[in-house]
Design a protein around this motif. Structure first.
Motif, PDB file in Angstrom:
ATOM      1  N   ARG A 124      50.518  30.569  59.058  1.00 32.40           N
ATOM      2  CA  ARG A 124      49.290  31.205  58.679  1.00 32.40           C
ATOM      3  C   ARG A 124      49.023  31.377  57.474  1.00 32.40           C
ATOM      4  NH1 ARG A 124      50.966  34.455  63.062  1.00 32.40           N
ATOM      5  NH2 ARG A 124      52.628  35.598  61.579  1.00 32.40           N
ATOM      6  N   LEU A 125      49.988  31.212  56.609  1.00 33.15           N
ATOM      7  CA  LEU A 125      50.112  31.504  54.824  1.00 33.15           C
ATOM      8  C   LEU A 125      49.198  30.226  54.481  1.00 33.15           C
ATOM      9  CD1 LEU A 125      51.026  33.475  52.484  1.00 33.15           C
ATOM     10  CD2 LEU A 125      52.771  31.692  52.242  1.00 33.15           C
ATOM     11  N   ALA A 126      49.880  28.601  55.138  1.00 35.24           N
ATOM     12  CA  ALA A 126      49.436  27.944  54.702  1.00 35.24           C
ATOM     13  C   ALA A 126      47.939  27.652  55.160  1.00 35.24           C
ATOM     14  CB  ALA A 126      49.872  26.887  55.508  1.00 35.24           C
ATOM     15  N   ARG A 127      47.206  27.569  55.818  1.00 33.26           N
ATOM     16  CA  ARG A 127      45.769  28.168  56.696  1.00 33.26           C
ATOM     17  C   ARG A 127      45.040  29.219  54.917  1.00 33.26           C
ATOM     18  NH1 ARG A 127      48.088  28.088  61.636  1.00 33.26           N
ATOM     19  NH2 ARG A 127      47.767  30.316  62.053  1.00 33.26           N
ATOM     20  N   ASP A 128      45.236  30.371  54.962  1.00 35.22           N
ATOM     21  CA  ASP A 128      44.985  31.197  54.215  1.00 35.22           C
ATOM     22  C   ASP A 128      45.131  31.220  52.447  1.00 35.22           C
ATOM     23  OD1 ASP A 128      44.456  32.834  56.173  1.00 35.22           O
ATOM     24  OD2 ASP A 128      46.230  34.310  56.411  1.00 35.22           O
TER      25      ASP A 128
END
Length: 150
Positions: A121-125
């Motif tokens: 999720r952090l990478a996508r954000d």
């Protein structure tokens, strides 16, 4: 009775006296509210935290915009073969990541799966920053490769 202050006129009638009393009550009420607000540490701390959060959010937006601009500039300067190679590498990395993700889901314990989901999720954000970093790495590798050939 006490003497009125020298800078305030004395009331000439009961009506004027009532108005002065009402005005004094109003001013006293405002003063009490101001003092209460100053002593309410919890509310002041929450307000300060909200202000800081707003400023950090604005700064993050600025940094994302700068990262996007930097990414665009780097991508514009890269030769097409380097762009193609980076695109292929990204596709291969996505494929391997998907395979690893499926393997992780099947065999990893729950805490590890939860942490992996958070990281994804952090990478996508933060995709823009990651792409900018990847473009920078590709550009550096390309420059190093050019120097070794020359």
């Amino acid at each position: 009775m006490t003497q009125p202050p020298h800078d305030e006129p004395t009331a000439q009638s009961p009506e004027e006296l009532r108005e002065q009393v009402e005005q004094t009550r109003h001013e006293l009420g405002e003063t009490v509210e101001a003092l209460a607000a100053k002593t309410d540490v919890k509310t002041r701390a929450k307000q300060k935290a909200a202000d800081v959060k707003q400023r950090v959010g604005a700064k993050a937006g600025e940094l994302k915009a700068k990262a996007a601009d930097a990414t665009a500039q780097v991508q514009d300067k890269l030769p097409d073969p380097v762009k193609d190679k980076a695109s292929q590498a990204a596709g291969l990395a996505r494929t391997k990541a998907a395979r690893a993700g499926h393997l992780l889901q099947d065999k990893a314990p729950e805490p590890l799966r939860h942490k992996a989901a958070q990281t994804a999720r952090l990478a996508r954000d933060n995709r823009t920053a990651l792409l900018a970093a990847a473009a920078g790495v590709v550009a550096v590798l390309w420059l190093v490769g050019r120097r070794r050939k020359g």
